[in-house]
Enzyme design. Structure first.
Site, mmCIF file in Angstrom:
data_model
loop_
_atom_site.group_PDB
_atom_site.id
_atom_site.type_symbol
_atom_site.label_atom_id
_atom_site.label_comp_id
_atom_site.label_asym_id
_atom_site.label_seq_id
_atom_site.Cartn_x
_atom_site.Cartn_y
_atom_site.Cartn_z
ATOM 1 N N HIS A 497 0.836 -1.209 0.000
ATOM 2 C CA HIS A 497 0.000 0.000 0.000
ATOM 3 C C HIS A 497 0.871 1.260 0.000
ATOM 4 O O HIS A 497 0.664 2.181 -0.819
ATOM 5 C CB HIS A 497 -0.918 -0.016 1.228
ATOM 6 C CG HIS A 497 -1.825 1.181 1.321
ATOM 7 N ND1 HIS A 497 -3.131 1.158 0.886
ATOM 8 C CD2 HIS A 497 -1.611 2.437 1.797
ATOM 9 C CE1 HIS A 497 -3.683 2.340 1.091
ATOM 10 N NE2 HIS A 497 -2.779 3.136 1.647
ATOM 11 N N GLU A 498 1.850 1.335 0.897
ATOM 12 C CA GLU A 498 2.700 2.516 0.979
ATOM 13 C C GLU A 498 3.586 2.644 -0.254
ATOM 14 O O GLU A 498 3.816 3.759 -0.744
ATOM 15 C CB GLU A 498 3.560 2.462 2.248
ATOM 16 C CG GLU A 498 2.774 2.452 3.550
ATOM 17 C CD GLU A 498 1.896 3.679 3.713
ATOM 18 O OE1 GLU A 498 2.231 4.741 3.121
ATOM 19 O OE2 GLU A 498 0.873 3.602 4.414
#
Length: 700
Positions: A497-498
């Site tokens: 996600h990051e």
């Protein structure tokens, strides 16, 4: 050995020894002996100080100024209220004891007249006390024990037979008035009320807070800046050069008003410091107090309003009277929006006490009477809610805007806060200034303090760049929470996600560059973060930059969907921010081709400001439908763009995810190097691809 010889020997061995004890002739003799031996002149006042400071039960190095008993020209200390309360308690105990020892409170047995007369006939009654109300008390003696009885005989004073029989039996007869019971009853009924009144006045006296006198709460609680305290000057203020220039003009006027009189110029009656929280408004007011050699009164806006009606207006009058008596002077009111809010605001009308206080401020600043020699300074971060009468010329003539500092201002502020701390020589303050966009003075001071605390925690003697970098992350996202247990599955989702945010931001040319990617939980709810820092301070954003920003926000959700073919709740805040930004582009910035450069809808205002209760809808239902469609179109376009970037660099995303899971932190420079290498490979592959015959034919 005589006493004088012994003293001479002791002083010669220790010439710095203070004198002890003695009074009258012997004390004068001690002073003379010390003068002859040490050659030092000592006044009687010094001898008293020496006698007070060198007693057996005190420290020999005690400062005599801290002992008010021996201070010159000072009265003896007043006894405290504890002695008074102790005497009051003793008085109450004695009063209650006497009350219960009186006859009215003794143990008395009530009998009827027949029993009384029978005991008289039998000779058991020894003494009779007859009251004027007809109440009869009599004592009997049976051996060593006396018993007190009481009966009610209203006719006893008018019947000579009864009195004759008592005399015949040898009974001792006494008469008594009944006023004693009334006095005791009255005293015991009024005493609790008197005690309650005394306690009330004692509370009011302690709450007054000024000279320990009751009903002084109408006096102004303004404090005057003392010259003995640490002074803050304009050298301690940085990042707001224009504001400092405006306030320096005020200080010059206070020091040399004749310079302005020649030009027939007058200084503003009021100076309003306006700016976001933490930009240094109060600090600048303290700098004015340190620079100007005039009385400087300061208080908070909330100090005016109290429990009782009319106290605020009375305190305003008292404050300005103090300032006028010390003119030229300066009054500083911090957080003036506490009393200067728009009159008549809110549901059901305004606040009468606050409005009375505001009216008095308006009259004192520019009313019927001329107010000369008093300059009013105030600070607020909500100028939009202030009353228009307060902001007009003649009251707050000058508004000094204290904006958040730019990169040069942040560098100057950091130099001020870091100059007294032990620093590593390799620290570059300019780099720190570029990495803290949007930080105000309070944030930068907190950053330096956090770095110092981290250095102490790590047992380091110097503050280094790692401590400052960690302090920046702590200020932005909160402290690390390495103790939080996260499963490997969720940690892998967080890493992708990051990295989705970071990869999309790095691939788009108008997005802010990535500084750091971390999957270490921080703060209250952050499981990981991607830190983006602009290369320079920006005050305008183009349509392309906003599109790239929305795409970067949705990059994490796109990475989850492509890699895991599943979506999670981790992107809720990203979706909320992206939707809000897209709606702002459509409704306020006019960046929709379908709706054009028109502002749709009015921003919602707070109810207590007397503004709109809800958002004003200045468009039809058809237009609302178009707005929703345009917002959805922007979100879908940016989301598809983010997914395209993730698919294009999925191999790089997988390699970076393994590195991030191992190290937990990836630097932005390392990310950009790998991305540039991957893009170079893609360009090389495209250049080596053979051109199809159909395409050659089309090109001609």
């Amino acid at each position: 050995m005589t006493r004088a010889a012994f003293f001479a020997l002791s002083v010669s061995l220790n010439p710095k020894r203070e004198l002890k004890g003695g009074s009258g002739v012997f004390r004068s003799f001690l002073i003379k002996q010390k003068k002859d031996i040490t050659g030092l002149e000592e006044t009687p006042q010094d001898a008293i100080y020496s006698f007070a400071s060198d007693s057996d039960d005190q420290d020999s190095n005690q400062d005599p100024k801290r002992n008010p008993r021996f201070m010159p020209n000072k009265k003896p200390p007043r006894p405290t209220n504890q002695l008074f309360f102790l005497l009051l308690m003793v008085f109450l105990v004695v009063l209650i004891f006497l009350a219960y020892k009186s006859p009215s409170f003794s143990s008395v047995q009530a009998v009827d007249f027949s029993t009384f007369w029978t005991m008289v006939k039998d000779g058991k009654v020894r003494e009779v006390v007859i009251e004027d109300t007809g109440n009869v008390q009599f004592k009997t003696s049976t051996g060593f024990q006396e018993t007190l009885y009481e009966t009610y005989v209203p006719w006893v004073m008018n019947n000579p037979d009864i009195l004759g029989e008592l005399i015949e039996q040898g009974v001792k007869i006494k008469s008594q008035k009944s006023s004693g019971d009334f006095i005791w009853a009255l005293l015991l009924n009024i005493l609790p009320l008197l005690i309650f009144v005394f306690i009330f006045f004692g509370m009011m006296r302690s709450m007054s807070g000024k000279n320990n006198q009751a009903f002084t709460f109408t006096k102004s609680p303004a404090r005057m800046v003392s010259s003995g305290k640490k002074r803050i000057t304009f050298k301690d203020v940085a990042g707001v050069d224009e504001a400092v220039e405006d306030l320096q003009e005020l200080v010059i006027f206070l020091k040399n008003p004749q310079k302005f009189e020649k030009m027939k110029a007058r200084m503003p009656k009021g100076v309003l410091l306006v700016g976001p929280p933490g930009t240094g408004k109060t600090l600048m007011a303290r700098a004015v107090a340190g620079e100007a050699n005039v009385p400087f009164f300061h208080m908070s806006g909330s100090d005016f309003v109290e429990l009782f009606v009319g106290v605020g207006a009375a305190r305003v009058r008292d404050l300005f009277n103090q300032a006028k008596s010390a003119a030229p002077s300066v009054i500083f009111i911090d957080e003036i929006d506490a009393v200067g809010r728009h009159r008549g605001a809110g549901l059901g009308g305004g606040h009468d006490e606050r409005e009375q206080t505001l009216n008095q401020i308006l009259v004192e600043m520019d009313g019927f009477e001329v107010n000369e020699g008093v300059i009013v300074m105030a600070a607020t971060n909500r100028p939009d809610i202030l009353d228009p009468a307060l902001l007009r010329p003649g009251r707050f003539d000058r508004k000094v805007v204290v904006d958040p500092p730019d990169v040069k201002g942040r560098e100057s502020i950091l130099n001020i806060y870091l100059k007294k701390r032990p620093l590593d020589p390799e620290i570059e303050v300019s780099v720190l200034a570029r990495r803290t966009p949007g930080f105000v003075g309070a944030d930068l001071e907190n950053l330096c303090n956090e770095a110092a605390l981290l250095a102490i925690r790590g047992s380091k003697e110097l503050i280094g760049m790692p401590e400052l970098e960690e302090a920046i992350d702590r200020v932005i996202a909160g402290p690390e929470r390495k103790s939080r247990i996260i499963s490997q599955k969720e940690k892998r989702i967080i890493a992708y996600h990051e990295l989705g945010h970071a990869l999309v931001s790095s691939a788009l040319k108008n997005a802010d560059p990535v500084h750091r990617v971390s999957i270490i939980p921080r703060g209250h709810s952050s499981l990981g973060h991607t830190l983006q820092l602009p290369l320079e301070d920006k005050y305008l954003m183009s349509r392309s930059e906003l599109f790239d920003k929305i795409s970067a926000m949705l990059g994490g959700r796109a990475a989850e969907e492509i890699v895991f073919e599943e979506i999670t709740s981790g992107a809720s805040n990203d979706i909320e921010r992206a939707t809000e930004l897209a709606r702002t582009m459509v409704c306020q910035l006019g960046m929709s081709s379908a709706l054009g450069p028109i502002s749709w809808g009015k921003e919602e205002q707070e109810v207590f400001l007397g503004r709109d209760i809800s958002r004003m809808k200045n468009f039809s239902d058809e237009t609302a439908k178009v707005i929703d469609e345009e917002v959805k179109k922007i979100i879908e376009k940016c989301y598809n763009r983010a997914k395209e970037m993730i698919r294009k660099y999925k191999g790089l995303l997988d390699r970076l995810a393994e590195i991030l899971l191992e190290k937990e932190v990836i630097d932005g420079e390392f990310l950009r190097e790998m991305l540039n290498s991957e893009m170079a490979k893609e360009n090389h592959k495209q250049s080596e691809m053979p051109i199809e015959p159909k395409l050659i034919k089309e090109l001609g």
